[in-house]
Design an enzyme around this catalytic site. Structure first.
Site, PDB file in Angstrom:
ATOM      1  N   CYS A   1      -4.084   0.748  -4.782  1.00  0.00           N
ATOM      2  CA  CYS A   1      -3.326   1.986  -4.619  1.00  0.00           C
ATOM      3  C   CYS A   1      -4.098   3.246  -4.989  1.00  0.00           C
ATOM      4  O   CYS A   1      -3.912   4.282  -4.385  1.00  0.00           O
ATOM      5  CB  CYS A   1      -2.050   1.923  -5.466  1.00  0.00           C
ATOM      6  SG  CYS A   1      -1.045   0.469  -5.155  1.00  0.00           S
TER       7      CYS A   1
ATOM      8  N   CYS B   1       0.826   1.902  -8.973  1.00  0.00           N
ATOM      9  CA  CYS B   1       1.468   0.976  -8.052  1.00  0.00           C
ATOM     10  C   CYS B   1       2.956   0.910  -8.367  1.00  0.00           C
ATOM     11  O   CYS B   1       3.356   1.039  -9.518  1.00  0.00           O
ATOM     12  CB  CYS B   1       0.852  -0.409  -8.182  1.00  0.00           C
ATOM     13  SG  CYS B   1      -0.852  -0.504  -7.602  1.00  0.00           S
TER      14      CYS B   1
ATOM     15  N   CYS C   1       0.869  -1.166   0.000  1.00  0.00           N
ATOM     16  CA  CYS C   1       0.000   0.000   0.000  1.00  0.00           C
ATOM     17  C   CYS C   1       0.916   1.229   0.000  1.00  0.00           C
ATOM     18  O   CYS C   1       2.079   1.115   0.352  1.00  0.00           O
ATOM     19  CB  CYS C   1      -0.819   0.006   1.285  1.00  0.00           C
ATOM     20  SG  CYS C   1      -2.568   0.106   1.060  1.00  0.00           S
TER      21      CYS C   1
END
Length: 148
Positions: free
Chosen positions: A100, A104, A26
């Site tokens: 995301c 990403c 994340c």
């Protein structure tokens, strides 16, 4: 030619020594990825090793996520985990992007998925409970997918 996988049924062939290393990624490594790491350790530790990481850290794990994980799963993430950058975890065999909503990061692995989960930060407890339930379901599915 682009390969299209049915991620619900696709079973990746991993080549690694020991259990595969799964990185839950994340941006801030403060909520969804931390929840996934904790649930991965609790529910799938016999099949894979769980790590979480981010690209830009917050200085703490989301307090609502910590509170809800204690309440729902008896896990105190503040005692067992901390915020980490991608460079601080072992090279993963599997990368799971939590959703995301930005680009990403490029993280080499043998297999990757984007779970596309919304960030519950700043929302009510019900949103956290729903996100935790979704992550639990996906961790258990990943466990079956990676089971040897």
């Amino acid at each position: 030619m682009d390969l299209v996988y049915d991620y619900d049924t696709y079973k990746p062939e991993l080549h690694c020594q020991g259990k595969p290393k799964v990185a839950f990624v994340c941006v801030h490594n403060s909520c969804r990825s931390q929840i996934a790491e904790a649930l991965g350790k609790k529910l799938a530790g016999d099949v894979f090793e769980s790590y979480s990481a981010g690209t830009a850290l917050k200085d703490h794990i989301n307090p609502d996520a910590v509170r809800m994980m204690k309440q729902l799963h008896g896990i105190d993430m503040e005692k067992t985990q901390y915020n980490k950058l991608i460079s601080e975890i072992p090279q993963p065999d599997v990368v799971i992007f939590m959703g995301c909503n930005v680009s990403c990061p490029n993280l080499p692995s043998q297999y990757a998925e984007n779970w596309g989960l919304e960030d519950p930060s700043g929302k009510e407890d019900a949103a956290f409970a729903e996100t935790i339930a979704q992550i639990e379901k996906k961790v258990l599915a990943l466990k079956e997918k990676l089971r040897g």
